[in-house]
Design an enzyme around this catalytic site. Structure first.
Site, PDB file in Angstrom:
ATOM      1  N   ARG A   1       0.835  -1.209   0.000  1.00 55.46           N
ATOM      2  CA  ARG A   1       0.000   0.000   0.000  1.00 55.46           C
ATOM      3  C   ARG A   1       0.872   1.262   0.000  1.00 55.46           C
ATOM      4  O   ARG A   1       0.447   2.336  -0.407  1.00 55.46           O
ATOM      5  CB  ARG A   1      -0.973  -0.021   1.191  1.00 55.46           C
TER       6      ARG A   1
ATOM      7  N   LYS B   1      -8.949   2.926 -19.517  1.00 51.35           N
ATOM      8  CA  LYS B   1      -9.324   3.147 -20.919  1.00 51.35           C
ATOM      9  C   LYS B   1      -8.133   2.862 -21.843  1.00 51.35           C
ATOM     10  O   LYS B   1      -7.569   1.800 -21.789  1.00 51.35           O
ATOM     11  CB  LYS B   1      -9.878   4.568 -21.057  1.00 51.35           C
TER      12      LYS B   1
ATOM     13  N   TYR C   1     -16.845  13.848 -17.364  1.00 51.12           N
ATOM     14  CA  TYR C   1     -17.383  12.493 -17.182  1.00 51.12           C
ATOM     15  C   TYR C   1     -18.428  12.513 -16.050  1.00 51.12           C
ATOM     16  O   TYR C   1     -18.235  13.192 -15.027  1.00 51.12           O
ATOM     17  CB  TYR C   1     -16.211  11.556 -16.854  1.00 51.12           C
TER      18      TYR C   1
ATOM     19  N   ASP D   1      -8.112  16.207 -17.005  1.00 51.20           N
ATOM     20  CA  ASP D   1      -8.390  14.800 -17.318  1.00 51.20           C
ATOM     21  C   ASP D   1      -8.183  14.633 -18.822  1.00 51.20           C
ATOM     22  O   ASP D   1      -8.928  15.180 -19.638  1.00 51.20           O
ATOM     23  CB  ASP D   1      -9.832  14.459 -16.913  1.00 51.20           C
TER      24      ASP D   1
END
Ligand code: PLP
Length: 392
Positions: free
Chosen positions: A56, A206, A109, A181
């Site tokens: 992590r 994507k 988005y 973005d």
């Protein structure tokens, strides 16, 4: 990796670790934690950040892919996340606190819109949505506590393109951090940092991953912004990507330039062809000369990407019928895959907006989005043609 190498070379080689027994690919460190050879070494790793402690906190596979993305974005560094949404969330949380104000472009988005509109205000972060092509709206939204300008270009789903250099200059002049973005463009076609923007984020689910088999996000930019994000927020919110998914992402990025060339080529041909069809009232693709921000796209992108949208004259029913009639192209609420995907925003990605809000953003009921893959274009034409034929 030195920026003297070309994009495709860096996509293949950057981040590749040395001294891994001669492995020719980035190895998967599928481990939750890393052992210490002594207590002294444990102290060194914790206090000096030398080496790995716990996945992590950091993992060599993840790190390799971060270096790959940083190289492609021309950034000092990058941080990988478990999804695009967590990359956006953590960027905002690390840049802002309760009482601050965010200006966001309105064409974003749908999930980002929900985060900004419904979640951030609960934690005392105020958000204004603007059409950032309209200077008066941008200036009108400014407040003394404005900290971040959030942009998406090209934007989902109408491909609206924003003048990044101008907006970055505006933000800098007001002491505001600009975040872009750039998921639709990918670093192959656009590098927002080159135009003066402070941070670039991607849904790596994507085109970067490119095969529809992972969820991931990434933020790239200067260490001065990324270090606090990584060390305080990312680690303690646990927004990490798994080593296996990072491996898949790194492998996908190796072929980014080939995939983007082919997708963009197919998308351009399909856009031009759809523009001539009588069932279609409008086509949105940044590479079309008729596209409202064609000049903006041309000035800041090296290509126009693999996503296009078009409006069917028959509205909601026609859009439903069209996508239900497709045989090769899959009905999927995602984009950026090697296979071509169709989405009807009004019933999927933008369904959480009220009909009025959708209308305000130009998302009509008949709007269809295509994420164009790398198939033979002729086969895509014939599938689309037979689906359009089913409308009559
Ligand atoms: N940004 C854009 C432009 C997107 O299209 C998406 C998802 O579709 C996201 C961010 C969110 O990314 P993820 O689904 O990886 O969380």
């Amino acid at each position: 990796m030195s920026s003297k190498w070309g994009f495709s070379t860096r996509a293949v080689h950057a981040g590749h670790p040395e001294g891994m027994e001669g492995s020719t690919v980035i190895p998967v460190f599928q481990t939750a934690a890393f052992s210490f050879s002594s207590s002294e070494e444990a102290v060194k790793r914790f206090e000096l950040g030398e080496g790995y402690v716990y996945s992590r906190y950091g993992n060599p596979t993840v790190r390799s892919v971060e270096e790959k993305v940083a190289s492609l974005e021309g950034a000092e560094d990058a941080v990988l996340f478990g999804s695009g949404m967590s990359a956006i969330l953590v960027s905002i949380l690390s840049l802002m606190k309760s009482g601050d104000h965010l200006i966001s472009e309105e064409s974003i988005y749908g999930g980002t819109y929900t985060l900004f509109n419904e979640i951030l205000p609960r934690y005392g972060i105020e958000v204004s949505f603007v059409d950032s092509l309209d200077k008066s709206q941008l200036e009108g939204a400014l407040k003394p506590n404005t900290k971040v300008l959030f942009l998406e270009s090209p934007a989902n789903p109408l491909l609206k393109c924003l003048p990044l250099e101008k907006l970055a200059r505006f933000a800098k002049g007001k002491g505001i951090i600009s975040v872009v973005d750039s998921t639709f463009a990918t670093p192959y076609f656009q590098n927002p940092l080159q135009w003066g923007c402070d941070l670039v984020v991607h849904s790596a689910t994507k085109f970067l991953g490119g095969h529809g088999d992972l969820t991931a996000g990434v933020v790239a930019g200067p260490r001065s912004l990324l270090d606090p994000m990584r060390k305080l927020f990312h680690r303690h919110l646990g927004t990490v990507i798994s080593p296996w998914e990072a491996f898949l992402l790194g492998r996908g990025i190796c072929t980014l330039s080939l995939r983007m060339e082919r997708s963009a080529h197919n998308a351009m041909l399909i856009s031009q062809w759809l523009s001539l069809r009588e069932e279609v009232s409008a086509v949105y693709y940044p590479g079309l000369k008729s596209f409202p921000q064609y000049e903006i796209a041309r000035s800041q992108m090296r290509g126009f990407g693999g996503v296009l949208a078009f409006e069917l004259k028959g509205g909601y029913r026609a859009a439903e019928k069209f996508q239900d009639s497709l045989k090769l192209i899959s009905r999927v609420a995602s984009l950026g895959d090697v296979q071509t995907l169709v989405t009807h925003p009004a019933s999927s990605s933008h369904r959480m907006l009220s009909p009025e809000e959708r209308k305000k953003r130009g998302i009509s009921d008949g709007l269809v989005r295509l994420s164009v893959g790398i198939e033979d274009c002729q086969d895509l034409f014939s599938d689309i043609e037979q689906a359009l034929g089913a409308l009559s």
